[in-house]
Design an enzyme around this catalytic site. Structure first.
Site, PDB file in Angstrom:
ATOM      1  CB  CYS A  25      -2.287  -4.583   6.210  1.00 28.42           C
ATOM      2  SG  CYS A  25      -1.972  -3.007   7.034  1.00 28.42           S
ATOM      3  CG  HIS A  38      -2.404  -7.254  10.003  1.00 28.40           C
ATOM      4  ND1 HIS A  38      -1.213  -6.820   9.482  1.00 28.40           N
ATOM      5  CD2 HIS A  38      -3.128  -6.131  10.286  1.00 28.40           C
ATOM      6  CE1 HIS A  38      -1.214  -5.496   9.433  1.00 28.40           C
ATOM      7  NE2 HIS A  38      -2.357  -5.060   9.919  1.00 28.40           N
ATOM      8  CE  LYS A  79      -7.394  -3.767  22.687  1.00 32.81           C
ATOM      9  NZ  LYS A  79      -7.826  -2.404  22.282  1.00 32.81           N
ATOM     10  CD  GLU A  93      -1.239   0.325   3.679  1.00 31.53           C
ATOM     11  OE1 GLU A  93      -1.595   1.502   3.892  1.00 31.53           O
ATOM     12  OE2 GLU A  93      -1.646  -0.661   4.341  1.00 31.53           O
ATOM     13  CB  SER A 134      -8.786   1.364  12.958  1.00 32.17           C
ATOM     14  OG  SER A 134      -8.242   1.655  14.232  1.00 32.17           O
TER      15      SER A 134
END
EC number: 2.3.3.10
Length: 470
Positions: free
Chosen positions: A134, A269, A278, A100, A225
């Site tokens: 990503c 990721h 998390k 990206e 996000s």
């Protein structure tokens, strides 16, 4: 007048025998020579101690100046892979790139890699770049594997490259930056075999995006996000489990539904370390919802409350998050943490982050121990694209571990003052989109054998040079 075409006059060409065990034959990581300490960055930014190191779970962050760009990252990673494994350039029939870090709206990074193959007389190489935050590297990997498994395959191997320079404007996002690249050799009879089921979730969100073409910095909605990542792992994992159940039924197989109990090493990721914690806890929560009476969940507090929790509320419930991070902690420490070496040292590598996790795992676990094990992979790119898939370790990973030499290489990075990082970003800002210039960054910051940007001419054509090998 029409002339009939007699099909019998054409020669029928049969496809080569179908390949087996298609996957990752070899993997190489690239990261800049320099990094900064997140602990020192806390003091430098005058924030509370632990905000970055505990709150974000970060330790160090790789950095580079205007001597490096996505093309130098890709060139260095790919060339190192080829040279370490003595790959014949003519044996490569496809190259897919995921990134990206866009420096040209038309010309792909893949085209810059073609100089290496042209010198060897091989210009018959399929594939171009894939872009979605990503996730591009995973799209590239799927493309390469699917090509080898397709009727279009010509018997040669493929290379997948993913890499990015993750930088942010001054503010809360800056500590979650980083940089790095991965290169993977893809082919049949691989030690790391991609299993056929993918669970994918895609949607249209504005959690993180880069609409300003005159800047390298993204627009970020921090809270969105997080919930986007969490909802994506929920949906892609659910899709995977549904497909897995369907495949088992078609094969006449019984037994329990797929869960983390079927995975030996989960890899995620990694935007930052705490997000991985998390994410892992969220998979444990999903397994709990699917089978709350399983003995492993007997000690979960407030079980009835979590089972009755509305889905939307669960995405932001901090008590739920903390509870299942506690439930998952032992498994996280024993499995997931083994895939965090690159993330802890280099920070967020965007498209290279997930595969830096895979490389970290292969560097951390002895080949005899990991052989026969299953690795789950969660790929995520904002905007959004996500997939949950699995890799089976069917072969010996000794050569991969030895040639990666990852632990030593990470430890040999230069830890520089935080001001050097700020100065590097200022240099990149100053020269972004510039033509007719020579980069100001020192080539002393380039690894031996690494590529760097020598100049950009008045027509914005970039010239790259390789630093001498040690």
């Amino acid at each position: 007048m029409t002339v009939p075409i007699n099909a019998s006059t054409s020669q029928d060409v049969e496809a080569p025998p179908r390949p087996k065990d298609v996957g990752i034959l070899a993997i190489e990581m690239y990261f800049p020579k320099r990094c900064i300490s997140e602990e020192e960055l806390e003091a430098f930014d005058s924030v509370s101690k632990g905000k970055y190191t505990i709150g974000l779970g970060q330790k160090f962050m790789a950095c580079c100046d205007d001597r490096e760009d996505i093309n130098t990252f890709a060139l260095t990673a790919m060339t190192s892979l080829i040279e370490k494994y003595n790959v014949d350039p003519k044996s490569i029939g496809r190259i897919d790139v995921g990134t990206e870090t866009i420096i040209d709206k038309s010309k792909s990074t893949k085209t810059h890699l073609m100089d290496y193959f042209a010198e060897a007389g091989n210009t018959d190489v399929e594939g171009v770049d894939s872009k979605n935050a990503c996730y591009g590297s995973t799209a590239a990997l799927f493309n390469a594997v699917n090509w080898i498994e397709s009727s279009s395959w010509d018997g040669r191997n493929a290379i997948v490259v993913g890499g990015d320079i993750a930088i942010y404007a001054e503010g809360s996002g800056r500590p979650t930056g980083g940089a790095g690249a991965v290169a993977m050799l893809i082919g049949p009879n691989a030690p790391l075999v991609l299993e056929p089921i993918h669970g994918t979730h895609m949607a249209n969100t504005y959690d993180f995006y880069k609409p300003k073409l005159d800047s390298e910095y993204p627009e970020v909605d921090g809270q969105l996000s997080i919930t986007t990542y969490i909802s994506a792992i929920d949906a892609s994992y659910a899709a995977y489990r549904a497909k897995h159940a369907k495949a088992k039924k078609a094969a006449g197989l019984g037994g329990p539904a797929f869960s983390l109990a079927d995975v030996d090493y989960p890899v995620f990721h990694s935007p930052y370390g705490k997000m991985v914690q998390k994410a892992h806890a969220r998979l444990v929560y999903n397994d709990f919802l699917a089978n709350p009476d399983a003995p492993r969940y007997a000690q979960v507090p407030e079980r009835a409350a979590w089972l009755a929790q509305p889905y939307k509320a669960s995405l932001t419930d901090k008590t739920l998050e903390k509870t299942f991070m506690g439930v998952a902690k032992a498994q996280f420490d024993g499995t997931v943490e083994k895939g965090m070496r690159c993330a802890r040292r280099c920070g967020n590598m965007y498209t290279a982050s997930l595969y830096g996790g895979l490389a970290s795992l292969l560097a951390s676990v002895e080949p005899a121990e990991i052989r026969g094990k299953r690795i789950s992979m969660f790929a995520f790119g904002s905007g959004l694209a996500s997939s949950f898939f699995t890799i089976k370790v069917k072969g010996d990973t000794t050569e991969v571990q030895e040639k990666l030499d990852l632990i030593r290489r990470l430890e040999s990075m230069d830890v520089v003052p935080c001001q050097a990082y700020v100065d590097s970003l200022a240099l990149r800002e100053k020269n972004h989109n510039a033509g007719s210039y020579v980069p100001e960054g020192s080539i002393d910051n380039i690894w031996p054998g690494g590529y760097y940007l020598e100049s950009i001419d008045s027509k914005y054509r970039r010239k790259y040079i390789r630093a001498p090998k040690a």
